[in-house]
Design a protein around this motif. Sequence first.
Motif, PDB file in Angstrom:
ATOM      1  N   GLY A 180      51.404  56.224  41.462  1.00  0.00           N
ATOM      2  CA  GLY A 180      51.158  56.539  40.058  1.00  0.00           C
ATOM      3  C   GLY A 180      50.067  55.734  39.398  1.00  0.00           C
ATOM      4  N   SER A 181      49.295  54.995  40.176  1.00  0.00           N
ATOM      5  CA  SER A 181      48.253  54.153  39.593  1.00  0.00           C
ATOM      6  C   SER A 181      47.206  53.843  40.646  1.00  0.00           C
ATOM      7  N   ARG A 182      46.104  53.279  40.184  1.00  0.00           N
ATOM      8  CA  ARG A 182      45.114  52.635  41.045  1.00  0.00           C
ATOM      9  C   ARG A 182      44.894  51.227  40.493  1.00  0.00           C
ATOM     10  N   TYR A 183      44.341  50.353  41.319  1.00  0.00           N
ATOM     11  CA  TYR A 183      44.076  49.022  40.790  1.00  0.00           C
ATOM     12  C   TYR A 183      42.630  48.613  41.056  1.00  0.00           C
ATOM     13  N   ILE A 184      42.200  47.705  40.206  1.00  0.00           N
ATOM     14  CA  ILE A 184      40.909  47.046  40.351  1.00  0.00           C
ATOM     15  C   ILE A 184      41.184  45.545  40.411  1.00  0.00           C
ATOM     16  N   ASP A 185      40.701  44.890  41.456  1.00  0.00           N
ATOM     17  CA  ASP A 185      40.801  43.433  41.516  1.00  0.00           C
ATOM     18  C   ASP A 185      39.552  42.831  40.895  1.00  0.00           C
ATOM     19  N   VAL A 186      39.769  41.992  39.875  1.00  0.00           N
ATOM     20  CA  VAL A 186      38.680  41.274  39.217  1.00  0.00           C
ATOM     21  C   VAL A 186      38.771  39.830  39.692  1.00  0.00           C
ATOM     22  N   GLY A 187      37.671  39.331  40.282  1.00  0.00           N
ATOM     23  CA  GLY A 187      37.761  38.001  40.851  1.00  0.00           C
ATOM     24  C   GLY A 187      36.492  37.195  40.656  1.00  0.00           C
ATOM     25  N   MET A 188      36.642  35.904  40.835  1.00  0.00           N
ATOM     26  CA  MET A 188      35.493  35.009  40.840  1.00  0.00           C
ATOM     27  C   MET A 188      34.737  35.158  42.153  1.00  0.00           C
ATOM     28  N   GLY A 189      33.416  35.105  42.033  1.00  0.00           N
ATOM     29  CA  GLY A 189      32.584  35.200  43.222  1.00  0.00           C
ATOM     30  C   GLY A 189      32.011  33.874  43.649  1.00  0.00           C
ATOM     31  N   GLY A 190      32.328  32.844  42.942  1.00  0.00           N
ATOM     32  CA  GLY A 190      31.773  31.530  43.263  1.00  0.00           C
ATOM     33  C   GLY A 190      32.347  30.485  42.343  1.00  0.00           C
ATOM     34  N   PRO A 198      41.742  32.403  40.244  1.00  0.00           N
ATOM     35  CA  PRO A 198      40.463  33.053  40.533  1.00  0.00           C
ATOM     36  C   PRO A 198      40.513  34.574  40.627  1.00  0.00           C
ATOM     37  N   GLU A 199      41.673  35.193  40.381  1.00  0.00           N
ATOM     38  CA  GLU A 199      41.796  36.626  40.647  1.00  0.00           C
ATOM     39  C   GLU A 199      42.805  37.232  39.686  1.00  0.00           C
ATOM     40  N   GLN A 200      42.528  38.462  39.237  1.00  0.00           N
ATOM     41  CA  GLN A 200      43.505  39.189  38.424  1.00  0.00           C
ATOM     42  C   GLN A 200      43.419  40.667  38.769  1.00  0.00           C
ATOM     43  N   ARG A 201      44.550  41.283  38.889  1.00  0.00           N
ATOM     44  CA  ARG A 201      44.610  42.707  39.236  1.00  0.00           C
ATOM     45  C   ARG A 201      44.840  43.523  37.973  1.00  0.00           C
ATOM     46  N   VAL A 202      44.023  44.556  37.811  1.00  0.00           N
ATOM     47  CA  VAL A 202      44.121  45.460  36.668  1.00  0.00           C
ATOM     48  C   VAL A 202      44.513  46.838  37.194  1.00  0.00           C
ATOM     49  N   PHE A 203      45.665  47.336  36.747  1.00  0.00           N
ATOM     50  CA  PHE A 203      46.128  48.654  37.170  1.00  0.00           C
ATOM     51  C   PHE A 203      45.607  49.718  36.206  1.00  0.00           C
ATOM     52  N   LEU A 204      45.150  50.828  36.771  1.00  0.00           N
ATOM     53  CA  LEU A 204      44.672  51.958  35.992  1.00  0.00           C
ATOM     54  C   LEU A 204      45.670  53.095  36.137  1.00  0.00           C
ATOM     55  N   SER A 205      46.076  53.649  35.015  1.00  0.00           N
ATOM     56  CA  SER A 205      46.983  54.796  35.033  1.00  0.00           C
ATOM     57  C   SER A 205      46.477  55.832  34.038  1.00  0.00           C
TER      58      SER A 205
END
Length: 999
Positions: free
Chosen positions: A722-732, A761-768
Motif C-alpha cells: 500500500g505504499s512506496r518509500y524513499i530513503d533520504v540519507g547523508m552522502g558524506g 544519517p538516514e530517514q525513510r519517507v513513505f509515499l501513499s
Amino acid sequence: MFWHHALLALLASGKALAIGQETCLSFEPSSSAFSIVSKGKAAQIFVSNDEWPGVQLAASNFVSDIHSVTGVAPSISNATANSTSLHTASFPIIVGTLGKSSLIDQVVNNSKLDVSSIQGQWEAFMTRVVDNPLPGVKKAYVIIGADKRGSIFALYDHSEQAGVSPWYWWADVPATPHTNIFVAPSGCSHGSPTVKYRGFFLNDEQPALQNWAMEKFTNGTGAALTGSPFNHFFYTKLFELTLRIKGNYLWPAQWSSAFNVDDPMNQFLADFYGVVMGTSHEEPMMRSIPVEWGLFGQGPWDYETNSAFIYNFWVEGVQRAKPYESLYTVGMRGNGDLPLGPTTNIALLEKIVSDQRQIFTDEFPGVNITTIPQVWTLYEEVEGYYDEGMRVPDDITLMWTDDTWGNMRRYPVLSERNRTGGAGVYYHYDLVGPPRDYKWIQSTQISKVFEQMSLAVDREATRVWIVNVGDLKPLEMSTEFFVNYGWNATRWNLNNLDTFVSSWAQREFGLDAQDGKEVAAIVANMTTFLARRKPELLNSTTFSLTNYREAENVAAAWSATNQSAARIYNKLTTAQKVAFFQLVYHPVQAGYTLTNMWIAAGQNNMRAFQARLSANNLADQVEALFETDYDLEHEYHSLLNGKWDHMMDQTHTFYSYWQEPTQNMMPPVQKVSSRKPNIFGAMRITPEGTLAAWPGDNEYQCSNGYNCPPPAITLDAFVPFGSRYIDVGMGGSVPFTFTATPNVSWAKVSTSHGSLSASNPEQRVFLSVDWSKVTGAEVAEIWFNATATGISSFQLPVYLTANHTTVPSTFKGFVEGDGTVSIEAAHATRNTTVGEVTWTEIPNYGRTLSGVTPWPRLGNNEANYTAGTGPSLEYDFYNFNTIGQAGNVSVEVYVSPSWNANGADRPLGLGVQVDSQTPQVTYFFPTPPPGADPPQWNGNDGYVANNILTFSGNFTAWPGAHTLKLWMIEPAVVVQKLVINTGGVLPSYLGPPESVIIS
C-alpha cells in the motif's frame, strides 16, 4: 527438590503429559484411583529376579524418576509370589515381562488376567489394577510387557506421564513437581509399534560431539586403538535416552570411532539396556568401516581381489555380535562412504550378499537365517545397483533413502510390498556433503518429516527407520518426533501436528496450554526460516535487498519470533531457562543473529555503492552481530559450568564449497568516508526497488548510466504494502535538513521534513495515495529539498505515478498488483474432491506459509488421474496487464523438491489450466541417472539449496477475471505457491508476497 509457583496452574489441572500415548496417570485422587505416591508414601515396587536386566534397570530408573517428581522414593526389590515383603506390602506395583518374569506369569495365572491383547506382540504392554493378583495380596498395580522392551517402554511411559522428560539429562529438563501420583484402574496400554526398528545415527561427529565427549567421558586420550571418546559411559546415557523416547535401534558414531573396539563394554551394555545395534549403510556385518578395516584389514577393500581376507573380517564381526540383539547391514560400499568402484558389477555384488548369508548359516547353526534381521541400504549408488537389476533375498529389508536433504528418493511400489523382509527408511537431519554441509542448528520442519514419513507408512516402509542426527544436539525435538511417529503413526495427522510441539513445550518447560501454543508457533517459524535455506547457505544477497522489501521482512519476522521466544524465556525459572535455551531460545537467537548479519552485510554493500553514510552504521552492525554469534556459542558452552562445552563448535559462515570452513568469517563490509563531503551534494535519494541513488551518475539509474532523469516510481491500488518509500540519507560529512513536498493533494508523505546528521544519517519517507482523488493513472512530483550550512540548497523531484486500478464490485478473488498475482496454494477459491481424494493443507510447511497435497495418498486405489479428471484447486484472479500487453501471462508453480518416489513409471506431475484452455501437464522432476542426482538438484542455486522447485507455462489471459486451476495427476506432489506474471515479476528468493484478496 525444585518447586516453583509458575507450575501451580499445571498442577491444578491434574493432567499427566505424555506425547503420542494415552495417559493413565493423574495427580488428584479419585475413589477408584490407585496410589503410586500419596500423602508422602509411595507404593512398593516388585520385580522378579529372573526378569530381563534391562527391565530391572528401567524399574530402578522409574523409582528415581518418582523421587525426582515427588521427593518420595518408592522401595524396589526382587520378589517371588511367596515373598513376605510382597505379602506385607500395601497395594504394591508388580512389574515384569510376560513369559520371562515368573512373578508376572503367576499373577496372570492366579488372577486369570486377560493378556491376549499383548501376547506375542512386539514391544506391546498393558497395565491394570488387579484384585487378588496373588494369594495374600489384596490389590496391585501390574505393569506387563509382552517382551523386554514392552516392559521398559511401559515404565518410561509412566515416568514421562509423571513429569520426567526423556531429555532430563540430555537437555537438562527439570522434573515437573507433584505431591501425589495416581493411576486409573484401567491403566495404560500400547500395541505393537508402527515401525519395528526405530532409531537414529550419530554421524559427522567432529568438531562438536567428539570434542565434547572427549572432555566429559575420558581423561583426554580416548580409546587406545582409535582415540575415540565414545565409551560405555557415553553410550549408556544414549541407550537410556533412546528407550525413553520409544526408540530401540542405534547406528553408532563411526568417524574415527568403532563401537566394539572403542570399548568392549559398548555392545554388551547396549543389549543389557535393550537397544538393538546396527551399523551404517557402508558398514557391513557389524564391522566399522573405515576405522576397523584401517586397524585390522590387510590388502585393498576390494572383494574381487581380496575376498578371502574381507570374508574372514566379516566372520569376526558376526562372531562378536551374535550373542547380542543386532540388525545386520549387508552388501558392500567403498571404503570411506564412497561407491564400490567406477563400474557396477552386479554379479560380484550379489556374490557378496550370498557370501554374507553363508556366514550367517555357518555362525548360527540350526537357525533359519531368514529370521536373522538384515538390511540392505539403498543409499546413493546402491539404489542404482537395484535399479539396474541387483536383487537380494526376500527376507532382507530394503532400506530406501532420502536425497540427504529430507526428500525421499523412493518408496516401495506395489510389487515390492509383499517382501517378507519389508522395507525401511534412512533419513537425514544432518549432512556432510553437497551442495553444502548442514550441521549447526535445527533446520528441519517436522511438517516436512511428517509428509515424507507418512508416505513411508502408507507405502509400507515400516520395518526399519533410522535418522541421521549428526551430534544429536541440537536436534532434540525433531529426533523425538521422528522416533515417536514411528512408535505410533496413528497418533499424528495434518490436523494435530502442532499439538506435538505444544505438548512437548508443556512437558519440557511446565508451560500452560496457551504458552505451549506460542512455543509451537515459535518453533514453526524458526524451522520455516532455517529450512527455506540452510544457515550454511546464506549469503548477503540471498534475500532481495531491493524487491518486495524481502530482506527487511525476513529480518522483521525473525525479530518478532525472537521477541516471542524472549517473552517465554524471561518468565521461566532458572532451571527451566537452561532447558529452554538449549531447545528453543538458542536456535532462535542464533538463526536471528546469523540472518541479520548477512542481510546487514548486503545492505551495507548496497548503501556503500550508493554513497550513503548509513552504510557505516551497517558495517558496525555486521561486526557486532558477528561477535554476538560467538557470544551465543560461548553462552551455550558455559551452561551448567560447561556441561555442553564444544557442542556448538560447528562453523557456519562463509563456506567456499560444500565442506565446512575451519573458522567462522565475517562477511566483507565497506565504509563511506565520514569526513569527506559528497561531490554531488549532501543529500542522497534512494527510491524503493532500485540499486540506484541520486544525484550523480551510476549504472543502475538508467540504461545509459549517466545523464539519467530523476527517479520515478509507480504505485497501483493493489500493491500489498500500500505504499512506496524513499530513503533520504547523508552522502558524506555534511549534515542537513530536508523537506518532502508533493505538488498534488492526493500524494501523501509519511513525514514532510527531517534533520540528518552523523548520529542519524538516514530517514525513510513513505509515499501513499488517497485513491478517492485519483482516476486512472496520474503523476505527482514530490520535491525533496536539502538545506545545509555553508553550501547551496539542493532540490530533486521524485515522480510518483498512481495507477488507480479497479475491479468489478462482483469480483471475489486475487487481484494483480505490481505486475503479478501471487497466491499461497492453501488459499484456494474452490477445492473439488473426486471420490475420497481431496487437496489438503500441510500447515507450517515449506518456505512461506504451507503446502497442499492430495489426501489420502492411497486414494483412487493408488491410481493416478489424467489432467481434468482428478481433484482440483481453483483460484479466481483479476489482472490488468499482460506480458508486453500481448494477452499472455505466465504461471509459475512452486512445488516441494519431491522425487518421483513411487517409481520411474509414476513421475510426479501436475496439470495447470487457465479458464477453459487445455490443461498443461508438467512432470517436473528430471529423471536422474541410476543412483545419482539430476544436475538441477545440485549447486548453490539448485532444488535443495533453494528448497523449492519451480516450473512455468504460458497462457492467454486478457485483462479481466479468470480462474487458474490445478489438477491432480499423481499423489504426493506438494504445491506451496503460485505466481502469475502479468509482466512485472521481479527477482526475489521467496517470490512476490501474496496479492490482495477481495472476499
